[in-house]
Scaffold this motif. Structure first.
Motif, PDB file in Angstrom:
ATOM      1  N   MET A   1      10.915   0.226   7.385  1.00 28.57           N
ATOM      2  CA  MET A   1      12.207   0.928   7.273  1.00 28.57           C
ATOM      3  C   MET A   1      13.273   0.046   6.644  1.00 28.57           C
ATOM      4  SD  MET A   1      12.496   3.166  10.808  1.00 28.57           S
ATOM      5  CE  MET A   1      11.958   1.890  11.946  1.00 28.57           C
ATOM      6  N   VAL A   2      13.394  -1.182   7.148  1.00 27.07           N
ATOM      7  CA  VAL A   2      14.491  -2.051   6.698  1.00 27.07           C
ATOM      8  C   VAL A   2      14.362  -2.390   5.213  1.00 27.07           C
ATOM      9  CG1 VAL A   2      15.507  -4.346   6.975  1.00 27.07           C
ATOM     10  CG2 VAL A   2      14.903  -2.990   8.990  1.00 27.07           C
ATOM     11  N   THR A   3      13.140  -2.542   4.735  1.00 28.97           N
ATOM     12  CA  THR A   3      12.942  -2.869   3.316  1.00 28.97           C
ATOM     13  C   THR A   3      13.064  -1.646   2.423  1.00 28.97           C
ATOM     14  OG1 THR A   3      10.549  -2.551   3.547  1.00 28.97           O
ATOM     15  CG2 THR A   3      11.409  -4.794   3.868  1.00 28.97           C
ATOM     16  N   GLY A   4      13.195  -0.473   3.010  1.00 30.62           N
ATOM     17  CA  GLY A   4      13.315   0.741   2.219  1.00 30.62           C
ATOM     18  C   GLY A   4      12.000   1.222   1.656  1.00 30.62           C
ATOM     19  N   THR A   5      10.872   0.648   2.142  1.00 30.56           N
ATOM     20  CA  THR A   5       9.563   1.055   1.632  1.00 30.56           C
ATOM     21  C   THR A   5       9.270   2.508   1.987  1.00 30.56           C
ATOM     22  OG1 THR A   5       8.774  -1.209   1.890  1.00 30.56           O
ATOM     23  CG2 THR A   5       7.108   0.525   1.652  1.00 30.56           C
ATOM     24  N   SER A   6       9.506   2.880   3.228  1.00 26.56           N
ATOM     25  CA  SER A   6       9.265   4.251   3.687  1.00 26.56           C
ATOM     26  C   SER A   6      10.312   4.625   4.721  1.00 26.56           C
ATOM     27  CB  SER A   6       7.878   4.397   4.325  1.00 26.56           C
ATOM     28  OG  SER A   6       6.851   4.222   3.399  1.00 26.56           O
ATOM     29  N   LYS A   7      10.512   5.917   4.825  1.00 27.48           N
ATOM     30  CA  LYS A   7      11.334   6.440   5.920  1.00 27.48           C
ATOM     31  C   LYS A   7      10.410   7.022   6.974  1.00 27.48           C
ATOM     32  CE  LYS A   7      15.342   7.111   3.053  1.00 27.48           C
ATOM     33  NZ  LYS A   7      16.631   7.802   2.896  1.00 27.48           N
ATOM     34  N   LEU A   8      10.897   7.050   8.209  1.00 26.15           N
ATOM     35  CA  LEU A   8      10.053   7.475   9.320  1.00 26.15           C
ATOM     36  C   LEU A   8      10.508   8.807   9.909  1.00 26.15           C
ATOM     37  CD1 LEU A   8       8.779   4.660   9.172  1.00 26.15           C
ATOM     38  CD2 LEU A   8       8.828   4.594  11.677  1.00 26.15           C
TER      39      LEU A   8
ATOM     40  N   SER B   1       2.557  -3.218  15.637  1.00 27.58           N
ATOM     41  CA  SER B   1       2.870  -1.967  14.931  1.00 27.58           C
ATOM     42  C   SER B   1       4.375  -1.787  14.844  1.00 27.58           C
ATOM     43  CB  SER B   1       2.243  -0.777  15.659  1.00 27.58           C
ATOM     44  OG  SER B   1       0.838  -0.806  15.598  1.00 27.58           O
ATOM     45  N   THR B   2       5.073  -2.110  15.946  1.00 27.12           N
ATOM     46  CA  THR B   2       6.529  -1.967  15.965  1.00 27.12           C
ATOM     47  C   THR B   2       7.180  -2.855  14.912  1.00 27.12           C
ATOM     48  OG1 THR B   2       6.521  -1.438  18.328  1.00 27.12           O
ATOM     49  CG2 THR B   2       8.592  -2.221  17.389  1.00 27.12           C
ATOM     50  N   ALA B   3       6.766  -4.123  14.879  1.00 24.89           N
ATOM     51  CA  ALA B   3       7.365  -5.059  13.916  1.00 24.89           C
ATOM     52  C   ALA B   3       7.111  -4.603  12.478  1.00 24.89           C
ATOM     53  CB  ALA B   3       6.793  -6.452  14.142  1.00 24.89           C
ATOM     54  N   THR B   4       5.892  -4.127  12.221  1.00 19.91           N
ATOM     55  CA  THR B   4       5.566  -3.683  10.861  1.00 19.91           C
ATOM     56  C   THR B   4       6.409  -2.473  10.462  1.00 19.91           C
ATOM     57  OG1 THR B   4       3.299  -4.485  11.141  1.00 19.91           O
ATOM     58  CG2 THR B   4       3.705  -2.892   9.364  1.00 19.91           C
ATOM     59  N   LEU B   5       6.540  -1.511  11.376  1.00 15.28           N
ATOM     60  CA  LEU B   5       7.305  -0.294  11.063  1.00 15.28           C
ATOM     61  C   LEU B   5       8.785  -0.605  10.883  1.00 15.28           C
ATOM     62  CD1 LEU B   5       5.517   2.221  13.446  1.00 15.28           C
ATOM     63  CD2 LEU B   5       5.473   2.228  10.939  1.00 15.28           C
TER      64      LEU B   5
ATOM     65  N   LEU C   1       0.827  -1.203   0.000  1.00 17.38           N
ATOM     66  CA  LEU C   1       0.000   0.000   0.000  1.00 17.38           C
ATOM     67  C   LEU C   1       0.868   1.263   0.000  1.00 17.38           C
ATOM     68  CD1 LEU C   1      -2.837   1.240   0.228  1.00 17.38           C
ATOM     69  CD2 LEU C   1      -2.615   1.075   2.716  1.00 17.38           C
ATOM     70  N   LEU C   2       1.902   1.277   0.846  1.00 18.87           N
ATOM     71  CA  LEU C   2       2.784   2.446   0.915  1.00 18.87           C
ATOM     72  C   LEU C   2       3.543   2.634  -0.387  1.00 18.87           C
ATOM     73  CD1 LEU C   2       4.200   2.051   4.544  1.00 18.87           C
ATOM     74  CD2 LEU C   2       2.666   3.860   3.723  1.00 18.87           C
ATOM     75  N   ALA C   3       4.012   1.542  -0.958  1.00 25.89           N
ATOM     76  CA  ALA C   3       4.758   1.635  -2.208  1.00 25.89           C
ATOM     77  C   ALA C   3       3.862   2.131  -3.346  1.00 25.89           C
ATOM     78  CB  ALA C   3       5.372   0.289  -2.556  1.00 25.89           C
ATOM     79  N   ALA C   4       2.625   1.620  -3.380  1.00 27.34           N
ATOM     80  CA  ALA C   4       1.699   2.031  -4.442  1.00 27.34           C
ATOM     81  C   ALA C   4       1.351   3.510  -4.311  1.00 27.34           C
ATOM     82  CB  ALA C   4       0.438   1.183  -4.382  1.00 27.34           C
ATOM     83  N   ASP C   5       1.088   3.952  -3.086  1.00 28.67           N
ATOM     84  CA  ASP C   5       0.754   5.370  -2.868  1.00 28.67           C
ATOM     85  C   ASP C   5       1.907   6.286  -3.260  1.00 28.67           C
ATOM     86  OD1 ASP C   5      -1.725   4.680  -1.947  1.00 28.67           O
ATOM     87  OD2 ASP C   5      -1.260   4.932   0.197  1.00 28.67           O
ATOM     88  N   ALA C   6       3.133   5.839  -3.004  1.00 31.97           N
ATOM     89  CA  ALA C   6       4.293   6.683  -3.294  1.00 31.97           C
ATOM     90  C   ALA C   6       4.492   6.855  -4.793  1.00 31.97           C
ATOM     91  CB  ALA C   6       5.550   6.095  -2.661  1.00 31.97           C
ATOM     92  N   GLY C   7       4.129   5.853  -5.568  1.00 37.21           N
ATOM     93  CA  GLY C   7       4.226   5.966  -7.020  1.00 37.21           C
ATOM     94  C   GLY C   7       5.626   6.273  -7.503  1.00 37.21           C
ATOM     95  N   GLY C   8       6.625   5.677  -6.874  1.00 39.30           N
ATOM     96  CA  GLY C   8       8.009   5.897  -7.294  1.00 39.30           C
ATOM     97  C   GLY C   8       8.701   7.037  -6.565  1.00 39.30           C
ATOM     98  N   ARG C   9       7.912   7.842  -5.835  1.00 39.99           N
ATOM     99  CA  ARG C   9       8.541   8.910  -5.055  1.00 39.99           C
ATOM    100  C   ARG C   9       9.011   8.377  -3.705  1.00 39.99           C
ATOM    101  NH1 ARG C   9       4.070  13.209  -4.305  1.00 39.99           N
ATOM    102  NH2 ARG C   9       2.820  11.302  -4.095  1.00 39.99           N
ATOM    103  N   MET C  10       9.792   9.162  -2.990  1.00 43.62           N
ATOM    104  CA  MET C  10      10.170   8.793  -1.641  1.00 43.62           C
ATOM    105  C   MET C  10       8.917   8.768  -0.764  1.00 43.62           C
ATOM    106  SD  MET C  10      12.982  10.544   0.946  1.00 43.62           S
ATOM    107  CE  MET C  10      12.149  12.118   1.055  1.00 43.62           C
ATOM    108  N   SER C  11       8.826   7.750   0.095  1.00 42.52           N
ATOM    109  CA  SER C  11       7.681   7.616   0.997  1.00 42.52           C
ATOM    110  C   SER C  11       8.155   7.912   2.418  1.00 42.52           C
ATOM    111  CB  SER C  11       7.105   6.201   0.927  1.00 42.52           C
ATOM    112  OG  SER C  11       6.078   6.044   1.883  1.00 42.52           O
ATOM    113  N   VAL C  12       7.382   8.754   3.102  1.00 44.19           N
ATOM    114  CA  VAL C  12       7.739   9.152   4.469  1.00 44.19           C
ATOM    115  C   VAL C  12       6.516   8.974   5.360  1.00 44.19           C
ATOM    116  CG1 VAL C  12       8.534  11.009   5.962  1.00 44.19           C
ATOM    117  CG2 VAL C  12       9.435  10.819   3.643  1.00 44.19           C
ATOM    118  N   VAL C  13       6.718   8.269   6.484  1.00 49.39           N
ATOM    119  CA  VAL C  13       5.661   8.071   7.471  1.00 49.39           C
ATOM    120  C   VAL C  13       6.018   8.875   8.720  1.00 49.39           C
ATOM    121  CG1 VAL C  13       4.496   6.412   8.966  1.00 49.39           C
ATOM    122  CG2 VAL C  13       5.068   5.794   6.606  1.00 49.39           C
ATOM    123  N   ALA C  14       5.136   9.784   9.132  1.00 46.35           N
ATOM    124  CA  ALA C  14       5.349  10.569  10.353  1.00 46.35           C
ATOM    125  C   ALA C  14       4.540   9.942  11.474  1.00 46.35           C
ATOM    126  CB  ALA C  14       4.916  12.018  10.138  1.00 46.35           C
TER     127      ALA C  14
END
Length: 919
Positions: free
Chosen positions: A164-171, A156-160, A132-145
């Protein structure tokens, strides 16, 4: 009148000095104060830029914004997200208080968007969120605040972590402390894959700069520092405070200058109330009770706190960072965030305050010998808030402490309910008189003192009687028309004290102390009236230790002596004594009077010696002042900084401080120094070549006749007459000479010399001889400038005029240097000395770039180089080729040749080596 550039917070801005009906400043400031994101960018620009750089680093997993509660971390996160919105896909998440008990509580927003097929098990959910995060980003950098990350549940901790580790989004994570984060995040922080960006309270200069941008117009340092003290450097609190003070009219502007009402405080700020209430209501009932008690007491010993509430709750609060315990012997305890105390006190009713007082002070007020000053003042404030009388001894001690801390209003409050007792009434009334004097109420001060009967005075010890007499003399000095009575009052007091001593009512130490207090009062009055010569020998004796019963009084006498030496023309001796005193101040860290005497008189010593930069350095401690002192003395510091600049001939730098000082002094007078502020402001405008502005401020002096010290009168007279001379008043020089002659009669060689330097710009041989004779009686480089200038002007000695210019340059007195150079240029032209002529012309060219208006324009001056001609000349003098000059300045070679032709012609040189000799 146009915009005048002014210096503020390291930058500059144009300030409209005549702003008729400038309510637009308030309106625009209100609009800006409602924009939290703009404020966050203003106060946290450095941290936001650092966080963006980290987020753009391919190795980074994100940033952790840390800092104390209520520091505005969420606003910074929002500002950071808004900065990234154009180039990145951003998602805002928030963990709730019960988040740890709710699986995926922090990810509810994302979970709700997952198709049912992706919600079967934790693995499916994790993969679904990543897609979902990757699709929403559409190739742009994804950032979760993510806010309140310390309440994350395990899923939630394990998912976040996987996000980060997979490079899907930065926090972007918001937390009070990095250690509060789940353990799974700690290794990322240790390896700097998650970078901590700490948010600290603002430094005073940061608050000043931010407030200047928020409010517009001219924000006096005093006003900015008061707001900084009220907010304790917390930018979120500062914004909320400013916003509400603007709405209530307690922060207002007049003629483009901001003023803060003396009634302004943070205790009644509604938005702060909501902020603190939300924090407090999360705590257990026993913790809330302790918070209320400490809010009332301000600071109290740990022992009393534990006796009242038990050790377990106190330990929990210390572990949670809610309270701070000093490591000293009493383990004095207070709330970690004083803002909480300010706000909580506003909630509590009088019965509740009394209930808490009975709980904490079940055995009565603590004895004075074991209580600290801060605890005593807190007890006094709490007692008044309970509408309960304070024991007389505690009230007197609290009032005396308040006066030492520059809070005369609270000193009067402490004494408000004290009943009349013959043994204590003279002391009570003397403290009330001192407080009234600090509030510029000399008649009220005399009223308090005259309320003491002769019978009550008869019971005083010699020292107490001397203190009472000193207070009476000081109050009388400030009442219009009664200054002439002071010498007689002190003489009568000396006789009465000697009589008491002769009757055997005091031992030797008591007698010496009483007489020393009266001696100091006489010295201070002599300094006030400018009669230094009459007391200087006795001052020398006391400063050397003869007649001084203790080191503190000896040093106070030495402070008066260094001023006396300066005014009497012994400037170098004064500077040596000033440095000697400074080395001894640390022996008396708690003596507010000694430090005040040193600071105020050292400023005069430095100013009269031409050391204006050291004057500014002396005043640099202002940002560390407590709020009460800023309110009572801040305007004086603004004025002093303006005077340092205007005496140096730097009117542009002086103007912001002087306009601030005049606005503040009109609101709340200090030592009747408003006349000095008006005159100095007029002089600053004259230095800028603004005759209309100078006349406007000079007109405000008309009819302003209040008692003031000899030093203040000298400043007022000198600045006013110099302003008049700069704008062409033909009588100004004559009046300065007459005033200087009066100084000469009273041995005030320094003041006479300074006035004569200003008066002799177009003076004849007689005035120049007088200046020469006066400067020969003085010491130091400023005296030598006057001596060489006078003699060189009179005799045409170019070496002496050059030496005068060099000395003025070493003191960075640009206006005085330009005068010396202009006279030297005139004389060189008359004598046909082309070398000196060119050197002085080059000197004036350089000074013209720093001075808006030269105080003396030489009639035989060479044509002044244009800015471009000067740029070309400087490079050519260094040996740079015409082609290289053209490349550096973006010109054609032919244009450079044309400029050089003009330079050579104007300066009458024919080679680059001759040009280098000039430039």
């Amino acid at each position: 009148m146009g915009d005048v550039p002014t210096r503020w917070g390291g930058g500059s801005m144009g300030i409209k000095l005549d702003v008729p009906g400038s309510g637009h400043l308030v309106r625009e400031a209100r609009e800006r104060s409602a924009d939290r994101l703009r404020w966050a960018r203003t106060v946290r620009g450095k941290e936001i830029a650092e966080a963006i750089a980290v987020l753009r680093d391919p190795r980074s997993y994100g940033v952790v914004l840390t800092g104390d509660a209520s520091l505005g971390k969420s606003a910074v996160a929002s500002a950071l997200v808004s900065e990234l919105d154009a180039t990145a896909h951003t998602v805002r998440l928030r963990s709730t208080i019960v988040g740890r008990e709710t699986p995926y509580g922090a990810l509810a927003l994302l979970l709700a968007r997952l198709p049912e097929v992706d919600q079967g098990d934790p693995g499916s959910i994790m993969r679904g969120i990543l897609k979902l995060l990757a699709a929403d980003a559409g190739g742009r950098m994804s950032v979760v605040a993510l806010e309140t990350a310390n309440n994350l549940d395990e899923l939630s901790t394990a998912t976040l972590v996987n996000v980060m580790v997979t490079g899907t989004s930065k926090l972007i994570i918001v937390a009070d402390r990095a250690s509060d984060l789940p353990v799974d995040f700690h290794w990322m922080i240790a390896e700097e894959r998650l970078r901590e960006v700490p948010l600290a309270p603002l430094a005073p200069e940061q608050t000043l700069s931010a407030l200047s941008e928020l409010l517009g117009g001219l924000v006096p340092r005093t006003v900015g520092l008061q707001l900084h003290a009220m907010s304790r450097g917390n930018p979120q609190v500062a914004l909320l405070t400013v916003s509400e003070l603007l709405q209530k009219g307690l922060l207002a502007e007049a003629d483009g200058v901001w003023r803060l009402s003396p009634d302004a405080d943070t205790g009644s700020i509604r938005q702060l109330d909501d902020l603190v209430r939300a924090r407090i209501e999360r705590e257990p009932a026993d913790v809330q009770t302790v918070i209320e008690a400490l809010a009332c007491a301000r600071r109290i010993s740990l022992e009393r706190l534990v006796l009242a509430f038990g050790g377990e709750v106190i330990a929990r609060m210390e572990d949670a960072g809610l309270i701070a315990v000093d490591e000293g012997g009493r383990h004095s305890t207070a709330l970690t965030d004083p803002l909480v105390g300010d706000v909580v006190r506003g909630w509590l009713s009088v019965p509740r305050r009394r209930e808490l007082r009975r709980l904490l002070l079940a055995d009565g007020e603590p004895p004075l010998e074991v209580i600290t000053t801060v605890e005593l003042l807190g007890l006094a404030a709490w007692t008044r808030e309970c509408h309960t009388p304070l024991p007389v001894a505690h009230a007197v001690a609290a009032a005396a402490a308040s006066l030492r801390l520059y809070d005369p209003g609270f000193a009067l409050e402490c004494l408000d309910s004290v009943e009349r007792e013959p043994s204590t009434w003279p002391t009570v009334q003397r403290l009330r008189a001192r407080a009234s004097l600090a509030l510029q109420l000399p008649r009220q001060a005399l009223h308090y003192l005259e309320d003491v009967t002769e019978e009550e005075l008869d019971e005083l010890t010699p020292t107490a009687a001397a203190k009472f007499a000193v207070s009476r003399a000081e109050a009388t000095r400030w009442v219009p028309g009664r200054g002439g009575e002071v010498a007689g009052l002190l003489a009568d007091a000396r006789g009465e004290v000697l009589l008491r001593i002769g009757m055997g009512g005091a031992d030797d130490a008591e007698a010496r102390h009483a007489m020393a207090l009266l001696d100091l009062a006489e010295f201070e009055h002599a300094a006030f009236t400018g009669d230094y010569a009459g007391v200087v020998d006795r001052l020398e004796a006391m400063a050397a230790g003869r007649g001084a019963p203790d080191d503190e009084l000896r040093l106070i006498a030495a402070c008066i002596l260094m001023e006396a030496r300066t005014v009497l023309g012994r400037e170098q001796e004064a500077l040596a004594l000033m440095h000697e005193i400074a080395s001894q101040l640390d022996r008396h860290p708690t003596s507010a009077r000694l430090r005040h005497e040193y600071g105020s008189r050292a400023f005069i010593v430095l100013l009269y010696n031409g050391h204006w930069r050291q004057c500014l350095a002396l005043l640099k401690g202002m940002p560390q002042w407590p709020l009460a002192r800023l309110r009572t003395a801040g305007a004086s510091v603004e004025l002093a900084m303006g005077l340092a600049y205007v005496y140096a001939g730097r009117g542009r730098d002086a103007l912001s401080y002087l306009l601030s000082a005049t606005a503040l002094l009109e609101q709340q007078p200090v030592l009747n120094s408003l006349g000095s502020a008006y005159a100095a402001t007029a002089f600053a405008y004259a230095q800028l070549g603004d005759a209309v502005g100078a006349r406007l401020w000079l007109s405000r002096l008309d009819g302003l006749a209040l008692p003031s010290s000899s030093a203040a009168q000298t400043v007022t007279e000198f600045c006013a007459e110099m302003a008049r001379r700069w704008i062409g008043d033909p009588g100004a020089s004559r009046r300065l000479v007459a005033s200087a002659q009066e100084d000469i009669l009273r041995g005030r060689w320094n003041r006479a010399g300074i006035k004569l330097v200003g008066a002799t710009v177009e003076g004849g041989p007689e005035e120049l001889r007088l200046l020469e004779a006066v400067c020969a009686r003085r010491q130091g480089p400023l005296a030598e400038v006057g001596l060489f200038l006078a003699r060189g002007s009179r005799t045409g000695d170019l070496a002496e005029l050059t030496r005068a210019a060099d000395l003025a340059s070493s003191l960075e007195l640009d206006a005085l240097e330009s005068r010396c150079a202009a006279v030297a240029l005139e004389k060189a032209s008359e004598q046909g000395d082309t070398v000196t002529l060119r050197l002085m012309q080059a000197r004036l060219d350089a000074l013209a770039g720093r001075l808006p208006l030269l105080p003396v324009a030489p009639s035989r001056a060479l044509p002044v180089l244009t800015m471009r001609e000067r740029e070309v000349a400087v490079l050519a003098a260094k040996g740079t080729s015409n082609r290289k000059i053209a490349e550096d300045l973006g010109l054609s070679v032919r244009t450079v040749e044309g400029h050089l032709y003009q330079v050579f012609a104007k300066l009458s040189v024919s080679t680059r080596s001759e040009l280098a000799g000039i430039l």
